[in-house]
Design a protein around this motif. Structure first.
Motif, PDB file in Angstrom:
ATOM      1  N   GLU A 143      24.267  22.390  28.210  1.00 35.79           N
ATOM      2  CA  GLU A 143      25.666  22.594  28.562  1.00 35.79           C
ATOM      3  C   GLU A 143      25.987  22.151  29.980  1.00 35.79           C
ATOM      4  N   GLY A 144      24.994  22.145  30.870  1.00 35.03           N
ATOM      5  CA  GLY A 144      25.252  21.857  32.260  1.00 35.03           C
ATOM      6  C   GLY A 144      25.692  23.095  33.023  1.00 35.03           C
ATOM      7  N   ILE A 145      26.094  22.910  34.274  1.00 36.93           N
ATOM      8  CA  ILE A 145      26.495  24.012  35.153  1.00 36.93           C
ATOM      9  C   ILE A 145      27.970  23.837  35.495  1.00 36.93           C
ATOM     10  N   THR A 146      28.790  24.821  35.107  1.00 37.47           N
ATOM     11  CA  THR A 146      30.230  24.768  35.373  1.00 37.47           C
ATOM     12  C   THR A 146      30.513  25.091  36.832  1.00 37.47           C
ATOM     13  N   MET A 147      31.386  24.289  37.457  1.00 36.61           N
ATOM     14  CA  MET A 147      31.741  24.472  38.856  1.00 36.61           C
ATOM     15  C   MET A 147      33.132  25.097  38.951  1.00 36.61           C
ATOM     16  N   THR A 148      33.385  25.823  40.044  1.00 40.85           N
ATOM     17  CA  THR A 148      34.653  26.524  40.219  1.00 40.85           C
ATOM     18  C   THR A 148      35.376  26.012  41.460  1.00 40.85           C
TER      19      THR A 148
END
Length: 498
Positions: A143-148
């Motif tokens: 999924e990867g890493i979601t950034m904010t």
């Protein structure tokens, strides 16, 4: 329970009190036309006033927010004054707190809602926020890493562990990469960022300029003949400390011998810290070697900014419904009564404890942060946060726990202990100066070992008599344990030094 109810009603009354003072709410900030009192927006009445029909739920429609420089953003404030204001880092929705952070919004036109009692806010409409991710082999996930959102056109991910491998940024499903690391400017989908394995305090991307950066938490290790050897090693230093903020570092269950040690950064001597003091001190760059005076298995803590360090052996106690004192109540300063003793920080023992049918666990330092359990009884291997140990049959038990492996045993305490504390007396207890140990049987006291809460033996005497006087004037105030041995057996008693 009374304390919890009191705190609940206190918070409730505070929220009502704050809400009762709110007669108006406005949206203010650099992205909303300027901060109150700044040139071009002098006040005294805030421009972007919100409306409400109940004095609690506030709205503002079709407000245009702009981009902003560092330190900008928006906040909600009451009564055209800073005495009551709310903010938080989240966007487009979140829960504002009194004097919270600026809300780092994205430029666009929004309908805004805000609840002045709960602090909940929402910015709807405007330019939809893009979904930004770090993807690729380096993330170790599909999924990867979601950034904010972290600022104007800026997205970030904090405290992430990455592995060696290619990485790209995904912006609403569109892939962008580059060939430089740890910083660069995105080009196209055919390029991969060659990410190096490590623990990173932040990964940031500006979606407007394409500029990105990976900020590595500097590795810190402890080296020396007292902790396994001095460099060089084949590869990185073996005793690496862990950190989530690049400031506080820790390493648990480090086996130490009498010898020397130092902290060093980046597996190199360019940056290193030391101080002769042990077990606590403040290390300085290039300072003296830490003189480990007592062998043991220690939990090590180090602050890379202040240089403060400590080597400690945790206290471990048996707690639960099966123990004489039950489960901990959570009272501040509470000390677990059924403490095990140790001389090396690995093997912990508790002799002759009376248990009833029920449940129990091991926990460290009178807190739940570190605790061990497993479903097996009378022996097993406990794990961090594991199941409660179910004591099926009440009785007198001797308990052992290996802190490193987690192996524990409960054995029959009557078959190995030929006497209990009624076979001798200790007085005065607590004491200011000395304890008197008197055997109430004909058995001589062969040895008395005094152990502190860290499991360190502070004193051992061998009376070979039916009574003994133990001078306590040289030891610090606090809780201790005396392991008393006679010809008939061994028993442990709790002592207090005023």
């Amino acid at each position: 329970m009374k304390t919890k109810l009191f705190l609940f009603f206190t918070v409730l009354l505070m929220s009502f009190g704050m809400n009762a003072q709110v007669t108006s709410v406005a949206l203010v900030g650099e992205a909303a036309g300027g901060w109150p009192g700044s040139p071009g927006n002098p006040g005294p009445i805030d421009v972007l006033q919100m409306t409400s029909t109940d004095g609690e739920n506030w709205t503002l429609n079709a407000v245009t927010l702009t981009t902003f420089a560092s330190g900008g953003g928006v906040k909600f404030r009451a009564n055209n004054d800073w005495a009551i204001n709310w903010g938080a880092v989240d966007f487009p929705s979140g829960t504002g707190t009194q004097n919270g952070a600026n809300i780092l919004c994205i430029a666009g036109t929004y309908d805004v809602t805000f609840n002045s009692t709960t602090g909940v806010y929402n910015f709807s409409g405007g330019t939809p926020l893009p979904t930004v991710k770090l993807v690729g082999v380096c993330t170790g996930t599909v999924e990867g890493i979601t950034m904010t959102v972290a600022g104007a056109d800026t997205f970030s991910a904090s405290n992430v562990t990455l592995v060696d491998g290619a990485g790209q940024f995904s912006i609403d499903g569109n892939l962008f990469g580059e060939t430089t690391f740890p910083t660069g400017t995105l080009t196209g989908a055919t390029d991969n960022i060659p990410v190096a394995a490590g623990f990173y305090s932040s990964v940031t991307l500006n979606i407007a300029t394409g500029e990105y950066s990976f900020v590595l938490i500097p590795p810190v290790s402890i080296v020396g003949d007292g902790v396994g050897g001095w460099p060089p090693f084949a590869g990185a230093d073996p005793n690496q400390l862990a950190s989530s903020d690049a400031i506080n570092y820790s390493l648990d269950k480090l086996a130490c011998t009498v010898g020397s040690a130092k902290f060093r950064q980046d597996n190199d001597w360019t940056i290193n810290w030391g101080n002769a003091a042990f077990p606590t001190g403040t290390a300085t760059q290039g300072g003296d070697n830490i003189a480990i005076g007592t062998a043991g298995t220690y939990d090590v803590r180090f602050n890379r900014v202040t240089g403060d360090y400590s080597f400690s052996i945790p206290t471990i106690a048996l707690v639960g419904s099966a123990t004489p004192t039950g489960w901990p109540t959570g009272t501040p300063g509470e000390i677990d009564a059924s403490a095990l003793t140790t001389t090396d920080g690995v093997t912990y023992t508790l002799t002759g404890i009376t248990l009833s049918a029920g449940e129990c666990k091991f926990r460290a330092n009178n807190a739940w942060d570190v605790n061990w359990g497993a479903a097996d009884f009378p022996s097993g291997t406990a794990t961090q946060g594991g199941a409660n140990i179910v004591v099926g049959t009440g009785g007198v038990y001797n308990v052992t726990l290996d802190r490193v492996s987690g192996a524990y045993t409960f054995t029959d305490g009557l078959s190995t202990t030929a006497f209990n504390t009624s076979a001798f007396r200790v007085f005065p207890n607590p004491t200011n100066n000395a304890w008197n140990f008197v055997s109430t049987s004909a058995k001589n006291i062969t040895s008395i070992q005094i152990v502190d809460m860290l499991g360190k033996t502070v004193m051992t005497i061998n009376p070979a008599a039916t009574s003994a006087n133990v001078d306590a004037t040289s030891i610090n105030s606090g809780l201790y344990f005396a392991k008393v041995t006679t010809d008939a057996g061994t028993e442990t008693v709790k002592l207090m030094k005023n």
